[in-house]
Design an enzyme around this catalytic site. Structure first.
Site, mmCIF file in Angstrom:
data_model
loop_
_atom_site.group_PDB
_atom_site.id
_atom_site.type_symbol
_atom_site.label_atom_id
_atom_site.label_comp_id
_atom_site.label_asym_id
_atom_site.label_seq_id
_atom_site.Cartn_x
_atom_site.Cartn_y
_atom_site.Cartn_z
ATOM 1 N N ALA A 48 0.816 -1.210 0.000
ATOM 2 C CA ALA A 48 0.000 0.000 0.000
ATOM 3 C C ALA A 48 0.852 1.264 0.000
ATOM 4 C CB ALA A 48 -0.932 -0.011 1.214
ATOM 5 N N TYR A 103 3.522 -12.915 -1.966
ATOM 6 C CA TYR A 103 2.169 -13.450 -1.947
ATOM 7 C C TYR A 103 1.690 -13.777 -3.353
ATOM 8 C CZ TYR A 103 0.050 -8.847 -3.180
ATOM 9 O OH TYR A 103 -0.312 -7.685 -3.799
ATOM 10 N N TYR A 119 -0.549 -15.511 1.419
ATOM 11 C CA TYR A 119 0.562 -14.686 1.896
ATOM 12 C C TYR A 119 1.659 -15.558 2.500
ATOM 13 C CZ TYR A 119 -2.315 -10.454 1.507
ATOM 14 O OH TYR A 119 -3.084 -9.417 1.042
ATOM 15 N N ARG A 121 4.372 -14.059 4.489
ATOM 16 C CA ARG A 121 4.996 -12.861 5.059
ATOM 17 C C ARG A 121 5.295 -13.013 6.549
ATOM 18 N NH1 ARG A 121 -0.067 -8.872 4.324
ATOM 19 N NH2 ARG A 121 1.547 -7.249 4.246
ATOM 20 N N ASN A 180 -6.793 1.225 6.169
ATOM 21 C CA ASN A 180 -6.433 -0.048 5.512
ATOM 22 C C ASN A 180 -6.652 -1.252 6.434
ATOM 23 O OD1 ASN A 180 -5.720 -0.053 2.774
ATOM 24 N ND2 ASN A 180 -3.768 0.951 3.192
ATOM 25 N N ARG A 239 -16.477 6.304 -0.008
ATOM 26 C CA ARG A 239 -17.792 5.679 -0.030
ATOM 27 C C ARG A 239 -18.024 4.881 -1.312
ATOM 28 N NH1 ARG A 239 -21.934 10.143 0.751
ATOM 29 N NH2 ARG A 239 -23.266 8.373 1.336
ATOM 30 N N GLY A 281 -5.761 -1.701 -6.020
ATOM 31 C CA GLY A 281 -4.900 -0.532 -5.953
ATOM 32 C C GLY A 281 -5.606 0.805 -5.979
ATOM 33 N N ALA A 282 -6.953 0.807 -6.068
ATOM 34 C CA ALA A 282 -7.656 2.079 -6.204
ATOM 35 C C ALA A 282 -7.545 2.932 -4.950
ATOM 36 C CB ALA A 282 -9.122 1.824 -6.555
ATOM 37 N N ASP A 284 -5.089 3.070 -2.725
ATOM 38 C CA ASP A 284 -3.756 3.670 -2.657
ATOM 39 C C ASP A 284 -3.639 4.816 -3.658
ATOM 40 O OD1 ASP A 284 -3.205 1.618 -0.856
ATOM 41 O OD2 ASP A 284 -2.376 0.327 -2.428
#
Length: 363
Positions: A48, A103, A119, A121, A180, A239, A281-282, A284
């Site tokens: 992110a 990931y 993942y 991690r 997030n 929203r 990704g929107a 971020d």
């Protein structure tokens, strides 16, 4: 090094935004289907905070990403790829023992029941970030320090680091915090709710989705979210297709002492209609667009519109990152009246368009 004292001043800088967080190598499927059925994967990057840094650098800002990666090939790939966007990676630390996180994910929208993410991690180099081993002088070297709740979920040391970075102190840069909320990262119980609320209330600019506020805090509606998070000078409630509502108080000098300084404004900015290629990704990208416009001193409405445009650029490509629209192109769209803004519909390739007839289409 250990955390700075409360009175530590921030050195003069030429950096606009410093982003701190974990970035991982992501393996993208060669075809749709279950992970068990996908025969091969392509390699990319995901994170992110590094996404925000890359988008800001591509938009012409001086951005730095600070993180911790393994002394391995995947760490090399991450640092080199992020740097290729024009991001300063000189403060990234290499861990000689712990690996770089990776990931795998499926091609489907992450909001669907068929979406899978695997993942790897746990015990990663990034999870070892702490107040004792991160470079505070570099973290506080920008006009803005951008953080997210993902880092707080990685380990107790990572949470301690975020608490240090959001602590009030003289000369602290503007702290931007994207909630997030990622429930699968937390270690059980309801600690995520209280921790994320604590960090949000200690920040200056906060991004939170209406859906994640309900999931994490049981709070419904933008006004109720603002009531629960009154301290930040700017609170952006995302929203989804309904747009974004921005609560902004008057200017407040110095470190965070109060939210006082002027009457609060509430600005609702409708989202754009977008022919979505991949819904990743929107969030971020929206944060990057909003921060970019904030650095330029634009109005609250225009900051949110730039956020929507940056998000639309990512939504119309397969991956988490893409070349944003040229600044003058984005500024022309942001300057449209409300009726023309409402008629915008953006599809693949729109960021290269340079004529209004190509940009504004009716359904």
């Amino acid at each position: 090094m250990s955390g700075p004292a409360a009175g530590t001043a921030v050195a003069a800088t030429t950096t606009d935004v410093v982003c701190l967080g974990e970035s991982m190598v992501t393996f993208l499927p060669s075809q749709p289907g279950r992970l068990a059925d996908v025969p091969s994967f392509g390699r990319g990057i995901g994170g992110a905070e590094s996404n925000v840094a890359c988008a800001l650098a591509a938009a012409g800002h001086r951005a730095a990403w600070v993180g911790r990666v393994g002394a391995d090939g995947f760490g090399d790939h991450l640092v080199e790829t992020i740097a290729s966007y024009g991001v300063d990676t000189s403060a990234v630390r290499r861990d000689p023992v712990r690996p770089t996180g990776i990931y795998f994910r499926t091609a489907t929208d992450r909001g669907t029941d068929t979406h899978e993410v695997a993942y790897y991690r746990a015990g990663s180099a990034a999870s070892a970030m702490s107040p004792a081993n991160m470079p505070y002088e570099e973290l506080f070297a920008g006009r803005v320090l951008h953080l997210s709740g993902i880092t707080a979920a990685l380990s107790g040391d990572c949470l301690a680091l975020l608490r240090e970075l959001t602590a009030p102190r003289a000369g602290r840069p503007l702290v931007s915090f994207d909630v997030n909320h990622r429930p699968h990262l937390w270690r059980g119980g309801d600690a995520d709710a209280s921790v994320l609320l604590e960090l949000a209330r200690r920040s200056d600019l906060v991004f939170v989705g209406e859906d994640e506020a309900e999931e994490a805090w049981g709070i419904v509606g933008a006004e109720a979210i603002r009531a629960a998070v009154p301290e930040p000078a700017v609170l952006v409630v995302k929203r989804g297709s309904a747009g974004a509502t921005v609560f902004a108080s008057g200017p407040r000098p110095g470190p965070r002492s109060s939210n006082a300084g002027g009457a609060e404004t509430v600005t609702h900015v409708p989202a754009l209609r977008v022919d979505v290629v991949a819904a990743v990704g929107a969030g971020d990208a929206f944060a990057a667009g909003f921060l970019s416009a904030t650095l330029r001193g634009l109005s609250v409405r225009d900051r949110a519109r730039h956020g929507h445009l940056m998000a639309a650029a990512v939504l119309t490509v397969p991956g988490d990152l893409t070349e944003p629209p040229a600044r003058d192109h984005a500024d022309r769209l942001v300057a449209l009246d409300d009726d023309a803004w409402g008629r915008l519909r953006l599809g693949p390739g729109w960021t290269a368009a340079d004529r209004a007839s190509e940009e504004v289409r009716t359904p």
